[in-house]
Design a protein around this motif. Structure first.
Motif, short mmCIF file in Angstrom:
data_model
loop_
_atom_site.label_atom_id
_atom_site.label_comp_id
_atom_site.label_asym_id
_atom_site.label_seq_id
_atom_site.Cartn_x
_atom_site.Cartn_y
_atom_site.Cartn_z
N GLN A 46 0.81 -1.21 0.00
CA GLN A 46 0.00 0.00 0.00
C GLN A 46 0.85 1.27 0.00
OE1 GLN A 46 -3.16 0.87 -0.37
NE2 GLN A 46 -3.67 -1.25 -0.87
N ARG A 47 2.02 1.22 0.56
CA ARG A 47 2.92 2.38 0.49
C ARG A 47 3.15 2.78 -0.96
NH1 ARG A 47 7.25 3.01 5.07
NH2 ARG A 47 8.36 4.03 3.38
N HIS A 48 3.39 1.80 -1.80
CA HIS A 48 3.66 2.07 -3.21
C HIS A 48 2.38 2.47 -3.95
CE1 HIS A 48 7.84 0.64 -3.21
NE2 HIS A 48 7.43 -0.28 -2.35
N VAL A 49 1.28 1.80 -3.64
CA VAL A 49 0.01 2.11 -4.31
C VAL A 49 -0.41 3.54 -4.01
CG1 VAL A 49 -2.44 1.56 -4.44
CG2 VAL A 49 -0.76 -0.29 -4.30
N ILE A 50 -0.36 3.93 -2.75
CA ILE A 50 -0.80 5.27 -2.36
C ILE A 50 0.03 6.34 -3.03
CG2 ILE A 50 -0.95 6.87 -0.41
CD1 ILE A 50 -1.66 4.42 1.33
N ALA A 51 1.35 6.17 -3.01
CA ALA A 51 2.22 7.18 -3.62
C ALA A 51 1.93 7.33 -5.11
CB ALA A 51 3.68 6.81 -3.39
N ALA A 52 1.75 6.20 -5.79
CA ALA A 52 1.48 6.24 -7.23
C ALA A 52 0.11 6.85 -7.53
CB ALA A 52 1.58 4.83 -7.82
N ASP A 53 -0.90 6.42 -6.79
CA ASP A 53 -2.25 6.94 -7.03
C ASP A 53 -2.34 8.43 -6.72
OD1 ASP A 53 -3.08 4.47 -7.86
OD2 ASP A 53 -4.36 4.06 -6.14
N HIS A 54 -1.64 8.87 -5.70
CA HIS A 54 -1.66 10.30 -5.36
C HIS A 54 -1.17 11.13 -6.54
CE1 HIS A 54 0.11 13.99 -3.43
NE2 HIS A 54 -1.09 14.01 -2.93
N ARG A 55 -0.06 10.71 -7.13
CA ARG A 55 0.47 11.46 -8.28
C ARG A 55 -0.46 11.36 -9.48
NH1 ARG A 55 5.32 9.45 -6.00
NH2 ARG A 55 5.28 7.58 -7.32
N ALA A 109 10.71 -1.57 4.83
CA ALA A 109 10.18 -1.04 3.57
C ALA A 109 11.30 -0.83 2.56
CB ALA A 109 9.44 0.26 3.83
N ALA A 110 12.46 -0.41 3.02
CA ALA A 110 13.57 -0.15 2.11
C ALA A 110 14.08 -1.43 1.46
CB ALA A 110 14.71 0.52 2.88
N GLU A 111 13.91 -2.56 2.14
CA GLU A 111 14.38 -3.85 1.62
C GLU A 111 13.30 -4.61 0.85
OE1 GLU A 111 15.71 -5.96 5.02
OE2 GLU A 111 17.46 -4.68 5.36
N TYR A 112 12.07 -4.14 0.95
CA TYR A 112 10.95 -4.90 0.39
C TYR A 112 10.88 -4.75 -1.12
CZ TYR A 112 6.17 -6.56 -0.35
OH TYR A 112 5.06 -7.25 -0.78
N GLU A 113 10.65 -5.87 -1.80
CA GLU A 113 10.49 -5.87 -3.26
C GLU A 113 9.01 -6.01 -3.58
OE1 GLU A 113 11.94 -5.38 -7.02
OE2 GLU A 113 13.12 -5.39 -5.17
N PRO A 114 8.38 -4.99 -4.15
CA PRO A 114 6.94 -5.05 -4.42
C PRO A 114 6.59 -6.19 -5.38
CG PRO A 114 7.76 -2.81 -4.64
CD PRO A 114 8.96 -3.69 -4.53
N LEU A 115 5.40 -6.74 -5.18
CA LEU A 115 4.91 -7.80 -6.05
C LEU A 115 4.29 -7.19 -7.31
CD1 LEU A 115 3.14 -9.95 -3.30
CD2 LEU A 115 5.36 -10.39 -4.37
N ALA A 116 4.64 -7.75 -8.46
CA ALA A 116 4.17 -7.18 -9.73
C ALA A 116 2.65 -7.15 -9.80
CB ALA A 116 4.75 -7.98 -10.89
N ASP A 117 1.99 -8.23 -9.36
CA ASP A 117 0.54 -8.27 -9.44
C ASP A 117 -0.11 -7.27 -8.50
OD1 ASP A 117 0.42 -10.10 -11.44
OD2 ASP A 117 -0.09 -11.81 -10.18
N CYS A 118 0.56 -6.92 -7.42
CA CYS A 118 0.01 -5.91 -6.50
C CYS A 118 0.13 -4.51 -7.10
CB CYS A 118 0.71 -5.96 -5.15
SG CYS A 118 0.23 -7.37 -4.13
N GLN A 119 1.14 -4.31 -7.93
CA GLN A 119 1.37 -2.97 -8.48
C GLN A 119 0.76 -2.78 -9.87
OE1 GLN A 119 2.51 -0.55 -6.51
NE2 GLN A 119 2.47 -2.18 -4.96
#
Length: 231
Positions: A46-55, A109-119
């Motif tokens: 969700q950290r990645h989703v929120i940042a992307a959706d905000h922009r 979070a800095a070490e986490y690799e996002p899942l392609a299907d989640c993004q």
């Protein structure tokens, strides 16, 4: 054919309602059986989703306000996307308490690799921000927001009853589960303006909506698969 914004919005939302069994992770969380690693991954994704959706929403607001060579400025859609962007900013703040409760700190979070299907979902929202007719995007997103709100309501209840989380830790999900009458009013105003200007393509709306729902399902399925793998 729908003649009013409400008829169209409700019709599209009903037509795009997800299969109630599509989200396989939701019942796992609802009964308190989701693993801690899965909840941490949910926060990190969700950290990645929120940042992307905000922009993306800010860009849609700017596009709507400015207009294009093909269409006049659309202040009603701009107001809708501005409110969505504001909501994502609040969501980013509230996510921190949930992330802390599940051990998803900044180092992790800095070490986490996002899942392609989640993004895939935010990637498509970004595509819509660049290519979609704003009114069509309002309608497609409106249907998905309704489903997402229901998921968040279920998760918030489960986190309290099965995981012992306090109100602050559940605040991210409470935000989206709560009724949003002003957002609905802005959506209706945007859709009505689109109808009046003959800017709505129902075929495009349904295509966008189906893809959003498919990517939403992929998000949850990827986390469900992770839940099955974690020992």
């Amino acid at each position: 054919m729908a003649r009013t914004a409400r008829e169209l919005l409700e019709g599209v939302t009903g037509q795009l309602a997800p299969d109630p069994h599509a989200n396989r992770l939701l019942p796992v969380i609802a009964r308190g059986a989701a693993r801690p690693e899965t909840l941490a991954a949910l926060a990190l994704e969700q950290r990645h989703v929120i940042a992307a959706d905000h922009r993306a929403f800010l860009h849609l607001a700017e596009r709507s306000a400015a207009g294009t060579e093909e269409s006049a400025p659309d202040p009603a859609s701009a107001a809708f996307f501005e409110m969505l962007a504001e909501g994502e900013a609040v969501a980013a703040e509230r996510l921190g308490a949930f992330a802390a409760a599940v051990g998803a700190d900044d180092a992790r979070a800095a070490e986490y690799e996002p899942l392609a299907d989640c993004q895939a979902y935010p990637a498509y929202v970004a595509w819509l921000a660049l290519n979609g007719e704003p009114t069509d995007v309002v309608l497609a997103l409106g249907a998905n927001v309704a489903a997402w709100g229901g998921y968040c309501e279920t998760i918030a209840e489960a986190l309290r009853h099965h995981y012992g989380f306090d109100d602050e830790a559940c605040g991210f999900f409470d935000l989206f589960a709560a009724p949003a009458p002003e957002l609905e009013n802005r959506a209706l105003a945007a859709v009505q303006a689109g109808l009046d200007a003959d800017r709505v393509s129902r075929d495009d709306v349904l295509r966008h909506g189906r893809l959003l729902q498919a990517y939403e399902s992929r998000f949850w399925h990827a986390l469900w698969e992770l839940d099955q793998r974690v020992a």
